[in-house]
Structure formats: structure tokens, C-alpha cells
Design an enzyme around this catalytic site. Structure first.
Site, PDB file in Angstrom:
ATOM      1  N   LYS A  27      -8.768  28.116  -0.593  1.00  0.00           N
ATOM      2  CA  LYS A  27      -7.939  26.974   0.778  1.00  0.00           C
ATOM      3  C   LYS A  27      -6.731  27.403   1.824  1.00  0.00           C
ATOM      4  CE  LYS A  27      -6.558  22.330   2.432  1.00  0.00           C
ATOM      5  NZ  LYS A  27      -5.936  21.564   1.880  1.00  0.00           N
ATOM      6  N   LYS A  72     -12.588  26.290   0.903  1.00  0.00           N
ATOM      7  CA  LYS A  72     -12.549  26.109   2.463  1.00  0.00           C
ATOM      8  C   LYS A  72     -11.462  26.106   3.269  1.00  0.00           C
ATOM      9  CE  LYS A  72     -10.616  21.242   3.948  1.00  0.00           C
ATOM     10  NZ  LYS A  72      -9.638  19.721   3.539  1.00  0.00           N
TER      11      LYS A  72
END
Length: 324
Positions: free
Chosen positions: A194, A246
Site C-alpha cells: 500500500k 493499493k
């Protein structure tokens, strides 16, 4: 000329015959926002068509998801009250636990329920963990809160916990905490790679984030090439049942790397800024909306995503179902 690749592109039927990337509603995970204390759903600024739901209205979205063939939803909760430690996140009767419990009672086992496990929606400073005396995020103290939150959400009926805080050792701590409390069947969807991205802006409207500053001391630096692989492998070693990349569209190289490294399912999250960028361009007539979104979803599947978490999930699951 012996080799003519265009032979396999001549007609729609021919192109359908040789297509080797498939997409179905079960590949799409639907994010759902639920806000405590509101009486009517509210549209989220910067995210056209996406709503903050009430504790009643979100149940209708679950029915729509099931009807469209979706099999997984991810919940984000927006509390009325925040404090320094995000204590509302760990309460058995807090908004996230209530949403998870109500969903489980409503749908039974028809959907995989994923509960976001992070403190950023619940802290009055907007960071994903508790702060030390200097104002920095205290990694190890935060893990204690994550374990408490994990127990509350598992008890409420979550199938998977979306560990999105990017604290070192979070998967191992949460796994140990769950197992010690008897929640051995509650899985972990680890946000393994992420990034500290510029594409999260509209999401902060969705959860009414209180953040000032940034999260660059714990989310990954987009200039590094090998760190994503390191984080993915660490989370797998610590017991992750799935791993996520992400954002998705700007990090397809990392997504492909994750698919190559992981024997577990790989998810990709098309984040709010990516969603809004496409919607804005389509609204201006710069790109064809439906065709572009399909192209992006297929590209993510081609890059290695087993699961695509996207605000387009419900609409495009319905379209895929109509096509089948």
C-alpha cells in the site's frame, strides 16, 4: 507472409473464441461506506455515484450485490465521535462491529464480509495508529489496538479483516491475537503493498478523515521498486490469507509481481482518485465510460488480480451478468 496475427481478430466471434482473460461478478469486491447517525444516504464529494449509507440503507445494497452475482463486500465505517486512540474501533457495539453484525444477520453466508481494520476513520488526528509523545505513529502500541479491533470484528462475524494500516508486524500480531481468542477461521486480507499515494483524496471525504500531513512514514514510497515484493513476502510469512496492492491502476507492475510471488489470492484496489479520474474524463466526453472501465478491469485481471475491489463493482457485475 506466413504469420498473420490479424486472422484471430477478424470478427467478434473470433475474438471471443481466443480471449484468454475472463472477468465475472465474483471477481469484483464492493466497498461500502456506512456513517453513524445519518438518516438518509449521502453522496460523497469527488466520488460521483458513491454514497455514505445509513445503518439501514446499506443492507439493500447487499441484496443488490447478491442479485448481481457479487460474492464479497468490504465495509468502511464513519463514527460520530473520534479520539486520540480510535477507541470506537475496538468496541463490540461500535459502528464497525454493528455494521458487520447486521450484515451477517441479513445475508448469512451469501457474501464474504470484509471489515476494514484500521484506526484512521476513528482517530481525531486521522493517522492509522496511535501517536507517541513526539506525534509520530507508534508502531508497536498500534498493534495492540489492531488486535483488539480484530477480535471485535471477528466476534461480529467478519470473514476477512482488511489490514490496511501498514504497521510492521501487523499480520503476525493480528493472526496471533485471533488464534488466541479462538477465531482461527477468520482470515486476513493483507494490504501488503500500500503506497503513500496522491490518489486517495476523495476517499478521505468518504470517511471524513481528520488527517493533516501525510502517511509517508508507514505507507510505501512509490519510487522504490523492490519494497513491494518485500512487504508481500513478509505478510505471507506472517499468515496472510490474501494480499492486496493499493492503488491498482498506477501499480500494475507491483500487482504482476504480487501474482508471481504469492500462492494465495491477490487483490487490487481501484482507489477513489483513480475512480474519480475516469469518471471525470468520461463526463467531459474525453473517453467512452463503459468501454474504458471494462478495459481497466480486464487489464487488472490480466495483470494478475484474482479480486478487484472497486466502486464500479455493483454496476459492472450487473453488466457482466447481462452479458452471460
Amino acid at each position: 507472409m506466413i504469420n498473420r496475427p490479424r486472422r484471430l481478430r477478424t470478427t467478434p466471434a473470433m475474438r471471443e473464441l481466443v480471449a484468454d482473460v475472463t472477468l465475472s461478478p465474483k471477481n469484483l469486491m464492493l466497498p461500502v461506506f456506512v456513517k453513524e447517525g445519518i438518516t438518509e444516504p449521502r453522496e460523497i464529494p469527488g466520488m460521483p455515484g458513491v454514497l455514505q449509507h445509513t445503518e439501514e440503507s446499506f443492507l439493500h445494497i447487499l441484496d443488490d450485490a447478491i442479485a448481481a452475482g457479487i460474492v464479497s463486500v468490504m465495509f468502511f465505517a464513519v463514527p460520530e465521535h473520534r479520539d486520540e486512540t480510535g477507541s470506537q474501533a475496538c468496541l463490540s457495539e461500535g459502528i464497525m462491529s454493528r455494521v458487520t453484525r447486521a450484515a451477517r444477520e441479513h445475508v448469512g453466508d451469501a457474501l464474504v464480509l470484509v471489515a476494514d481494520l484500521c484506526l484512521d476513520e476513528f482517530t481525531d488526528h486521522g493517522h492509522c495508529g496511535v501517536l507517541d509523545s513526539s506525534g509520530a505513529v507508534d508502531n508497536d502500541a498500534t498493534l495492540e489496538h489492531y488486535v483488539a479491533m480484530a477480535s471485535a470484528l471477528a466476534d461480529a462475524g467478519a470473514d476477512l479483516l482488511g489490514t490496511s494500516g501498514m504497521m510492521d508486524g501487523q499480520v503476525a500480531a493480528i493472526r496471533a491475537g485471533l488464534d488466541a481468542r479462538g477465531f482461527v477461521n477468520t482470515g486476513i486480507l493483507a494490504y501488503a503493498a500500500k503506497y503513500a499515494s496522491n490518489f486517495y483524496g476523495p476517499f478521505r471525504n468518504a470517511v471524513e478523515s481528520q488527517l493533516s500531513g501525510d502517511r509517508k512514514t508507514y505507507q510505501q514510497d512509490f519510487r522504490r521498486t523492490k519494497e513491494g515484493a518485500e512487504e508481500i513476502l513478509l505478510d505471507l510469512e506472517e499468515g496472510a490469507d490474501m494480499v492486496m496492492v493499493k492503488p491498482a491502476l498506477a501499480y500494475m507492475d507491483v500487482l504482476t509481481q504480487a501474482a508471481q510471488l504469492s500462492s494465495k489470492p491477490v487483490a487490487a484496489y481501484v482507489v477513489s482518485g483513480e475512480y474519480s479520474m475516469v469518471e471525470t474524463a468520461a463526463a467531459q466526453g474525453v473517453i467512452p465510460r463503459e468501454a474504458t472501465i471494462f478495459e481497466l478491469l480486464y487489464a487488472l485481471k490480466r495483470a494478475g488480480a484474482n479480486i478487484i475491489c472497486t466502486y464500479w463493482a455493483l454496476e459492472f457485475a450487473q453488466k457482466l451478468k447481462e452479458q452471460s
